[in-house]
Design a protein around this motif. Structure first.
Motif, PDB file in Angstrom:
ATOM      1  N   GLU A  93       0.831  -1.212   0.000  1.00  0.00           N
ATOM      2  CA  GLU A  93       0.000   0.000   0.000  1.00  0.00           C
ATOM      3  C   GLU A  93       0.865   1.262   0.000  1.00  0.00           C
ATOM      4  N   LYS A  94       0.389   2.241  -0.727  1.00  0.00           N
ATOM      5  CA  LYS A  94       0.988   3.578  -0.718  1.00  0.00           C
ATOM      6  C   LYS A  94      -0.162   4.541  -0.483  1.00  0.00           C
ATOM      7  N   PHE A  95      -0.449   4.762   0.782  1.00  0.00           N
ATOM      8  CA  PHE A  95      -1.734   5.343   1.150  1.00  0.00           C
ATOM      9  C   PHE A  95      -1.584   6.203   2.394  1.00  0.00           C
ATOM     10  N   ILE A  96      -2.444   7.194   2.532  1.00  0.00           N
ATOM     11  CA  ILE A  96      -2.505   7.981   3.765  1.00  0.00           C
ATOM     12  C   ILE A  96      -3.730   7.499   4.528  1.00  0.00           C
ATOM     13  N   TYR A  97      -3.517   6.882   5.670  1.00  0.00           N
ATOM     14  CA  TYR A  97      -4.615   6.323   6.451  1.00  0.00           C
ATOM     15  C   TYR A  97      -5.309   7.451   7.215  1.00  0.00           C
ATOM     16  N   PHE A  98      -6.595   7.598   7.006  1.00  0.00           N
ATOM     17  CA  PHE A  98      -7.354   8.691   7.618  1.00  0.00           C
ATOM     18  C   PHE A  98      -8.661   8.156   8.186  1.00  0.00           C
ATOM     19  N   TRP A  99      -9.349   8.999   8.990  1.00  0.00           N
ATOM     20  CA  TRP A  99     -10.622   8.628   9.605  1.00  0.00           C
ATOM     21  C   TRP A  99     -10.532   7.242  10.249  1.00  0.00           C
ATOM     22  N   ASP A 100     -11.502   6.371   9.953  1.00  0.00           N
ATOM     23  CA  ASP A 100     -11.503   5.058  10.593  1.00  0.00           C
ATOM     24  C   ASP A 100     -10.292   4.222  10.206  1.00  0.00           C
ATOM     25  N   PHE A 101      -9.721   4.473   9.025  1.00  0.00           N
ATOM     26  CA  PHE A 101      -8.536   3.722   8.598  1.00  0.00           C
ATOM     27  C   PHE A 101      -7.357   3.962   9.540  1.00  0.00           C
ATOM     28  N   SER A 102      -7.336   5.133  10.187  1.00  0.00           N
ATOM     29  CA  SER A 102      -6.196   5.466  11.050  1.00  0.00           C
ATOM     30  C   SER A 102      -6.591   5.771  12.491  1.00  0.00           C
ATOM     31  N   ALA A 103      -7.889   5.953  12.738  1.00  0.00           N
ATOM     32  CA  ALA A 103      -8.326   6.410  14.070  1.00  0.00           C
ATOM     33  C   ALA A 103      -7.858   5.469  15.168  1.00  0.00           C
ATOM     34  N   TYR A 104      -7.987   4.163  14.935  1.00  0.00           N
ATOM     35  CA  TYR A 104      -7.635   3.189  15.959  1.00  0.00           C
ATOM     36  C   TYR A 104      -6.118   3.042  16.064  1.00  0.00           C
ATOM     37  N   TRP A 105      -5.457   3.167  14.940  1.00  0.00           N
ATOM     38  CA  TRP A 105      -3.982   3.160  14.950  1.00  0.00           C
ATOM     39  C   TRP A 105      -3.473   4.352  15.739  1.00  0.00           C
TER      40      TRP A 105
END
Length: 624
Positions: A93-105
């Motif tokens: 992946e080459k992605f910026i994790y945002f909202w739920d994709f990154s919230a828990y991280w």
């Protein structure tokens, strides 16, 4: 005294007790070493969870005596292969994790840092979080040890969830079904395990960054108890254990409360049906069973009322159907169709066959009836509030897997010859794998192989996410930082899509930096949930997407739409701003940076608010 006590303990129990004492002594000694102390303390929640699972497996004799070593090796191979595959997926992946994709991280990074640096404050934070937050830190506790030990990257986060929630659930559920079907052959173990592993709904939320799969463990343990114990013969230990698991499930994620309510409703209805249709089931048996689960319910309510009163009151009294109305996309039939399409017609046909077989088979009738009724209750309650996101489908995962396994078991056992049975099992497993590959492998040829028949598979596909505009987003963030560094000037982003939103900018440099633009306000994305953002008037710079970007229906994000339109069209409000610079993003979207040219007077602010008064006249909290 200790010698006398040990003499009364026989064989394996004596060994285990000695090992336990030695382990505790070593733990206390190592706890005195400052460097090791936070790691040891973070190890405790993980150890507690795994201990509960292992004790229940042992108590209910789930591990088969036949081919046990081979099954253990199979589980080891599963763990190794699944870790390699998931790691490979995330690496691509080459992605910026945002909202739920990154919230828990993001929450895991913050809370684990607190836990390692200030254990007492972290424990207080857990309690406060349970009482006040819809998405509390409870699911973070067991994964902290592995997460911190492996570096805190996104790969570490996902693999921690895989190894502590997904894989233990798969192992537990496989053992549960092996015992239920009385499968002794190693070949049968392999077919069953692979059928469960290739269920896409297990992995989709994991690969999207959700840690809600902790609830699957509690649900799996509850099913083990429900199937292996006669309900009217539940002991005090069983009642306490059921209560603990139900409370843990509800506290792990607020929306798992729907599963808990559905559980009690289904037990009551199933018992009424037994009373009506089974002549040997007497009224005294009915009362005895209902009283057992009444004790479970009362114990749950008492614990929540005494120790987690804030959680209980908030869960009961909050108007979630209004706050989350923007997330209710379509009517009940559309949501039901979405549920079927997400899992796929192939699975749903087998699930339906499994349900029919289950309720007509004496061995599986009770648990099938309970799970079937519960699924209906959960669906009705949940859809009164909102539609299902991919992690919410975990409410049905254990139930659907159970009926899927029953369906496959029924179909295969219609045949007499073992060779033909094996061939049919291989065909079903092949179709299951094609569905799995269609969901996660972008180069999969499953669609081509089956042509139009591929419509029977689930419609949710998740391939490694790659975006090509990260350099442009980096330039945008750097530019906004240059404008606001060492000043009191603030930024507000009026965009709400996967191409541009405030959280994409904020999480641009994770995990090295949790906030790439400290001067930026949090955007109000959902009107009824978040209300009107006064921060817009305080911001020197407004970032607007052209064309205007939404992630929900425009009527549910009118703040984004109307104010962005005002700026782009330079009307009464927009004429107070001018474009400084624009950046080209994916899908021909341009991010335009506006700077305020004049101070906003009361008349201009009133004009902006008047734009929303008609739509939200009946919402007294919108402007608060």
């Amino acid at each position: 005294m200790l010698t006398t006590f040990l003499s009364e303990i026989q064989g394996e129990k004596k060994k285990r007790f000695i090992y336990l004492i030695i382990g505790l002594v070593c733990f206390v000694i190592f706890l005195q070493i400052d460097y090791l102390k936070p790691y040891l303390l973070s190890f405790l929640p993980m150890a507690a969870l795994l201990t509960v699972i292992s004790l229940i497996i042992r108590s209910y004799n789930l591990y088969p005596s036949e081919n046990a070593n081979k099954l253990t090796n199979l589980f080891f191979i599963l763990s190794l292969v699944s870790n390699l595959l998931v790691f490979s997926f995330v690496q691509r992946e080459k992605f910026i994790y945002f909202w739920d994709f990154s919230a828990y991280w993001n929450s895991t990074i913050l809370f684990s840092d607190l836990y390692f640096n200030n254990f007492t404050q972290a424990v207080k934070q857990v309690y406060i979080s349970i009482l006040n937050d819809d998405y509390n830190v409870v699911p973070i506790l067991p994964i902290m040890f592995i997460f911190k030990l492996s570096g805190g990257s996104y790969e570490s986060f996902v693999l921690s969830i895989l190894n502590l929630y997904i894989l233990p659930f798969i192992i537990l559920f496989t053992l549960f079904m092996i015992k239920a079907f009385n499968i002794g052959s190693h070949k049968g173990h392999i077919f069953l395990l692979m059928g469960i592993c290739f269920f896409p709904a297990l992995l989709s939320p994991l690969l999207s960054g959700y840690l809600d799969s902790i609830g699957l463990l509690f649900i799996g343990l509850l099913l083990v108890i429900l199937y292996n114990k006669k309900q009217e013969e539940l002991s005090l230990k069983d009642i306490l254990l059921l209560s603990f698991l139900l409370i843990a499930l509800a506290l792990s994620r607020r929306w798992y409360s729907y599963w808990v309510v559905g559980f009690f409703s289904a037990i009551f209805i199933a018992e009424v049906l037994k009373l009506l249709f089974i002549k040997t089931y007497l009224f005294k048996n009915f009362i005895r069973t209902i009283s057992k689960f009444f004790y479970v319910g009362i114990f749950c309510v008492l614990i929540l009322a005494v120790f987690f009163n804030g959680f209980l009151v908030r869960t009961i009294s909050n108007n979630y159907s209004y706050a989350y109305s923007a997330y209710k996309l379509g009517g009940v039939m559309e949501i039901f169709e979405g549920l079927i399409r997400y899992h796929g017609f192939f699975y749903f046909i087998l699930i339906l066959i499994g349900f029919v077989f289950g309720v007509t088979n004496h061995k599986f009738r009770y648990i099938s009836t309970v799970l079937g009724i519960q699924a209906v209750v959960v669906f009705i309650l949940f859809t009164r509030v909102q539609s299902f996101a991919i992690h919410h489908y975990y409410l049905f995962t254990a139930t659907f897997l159970f009926f899927f396994c029953l369906g496959c078991y029924f179909i295969v056992n219609l045949l007499k010859q073992s060779t033909i049975k094996s061939i049919l099992a291989v065909i079903i497993l092949g179709l299951v794998y094609l569905n799995f590959s269609n969901a996660f492998i972008s180069s999969s040829n499953s669609g081509k192989l089956l042509g139009k028949a591929s419509i029977i598979y689930g419609n949710y596909k998740l391939y490694p996410r790659v975006r090509d505009d990260i350099p442009q987003l980096t330039d945008l963030t750097r530019y906004l930082n240059e404008l606001t560094v060492n000043t009191s000037k603030r930024v507000y982003v009026l965009s709400s899509s996967g191409i541009l939103n405030d959280d994409i900018i904020r999480k641009l440099e994770m995990p090295e930096k949790l906030d790439a633009l400290p001067s930026m306000f949090v955007t109000h994305h959902v009107d009824k949930r978040d209300g009107f953002p006064e921060e817009i008037f305080e911001s020197e710079y407004l970032v607007v997407a052209d064309p205007i970007q939404y992630h929900l229906r425009p009527e549910d994000q009118q703040v984004i739409g109307i104010i962005s339109s005002s700026l782009l069209n330079q009307d009464i409000f927009g004429k107070n701003y001018k474009v400084l610079k624009e950046f080209s993003l994916s899908n021909q979207v341009k991010a335009k940076v506006f700077q305020r040219q004049t101070e906003l007077n009361a008349e201009t602010k009133g004009y902006v608010k008047d734009l929303f008064k008609q739509q939200y006249a009946n919402d007294p909290l919108f402007f608060k």
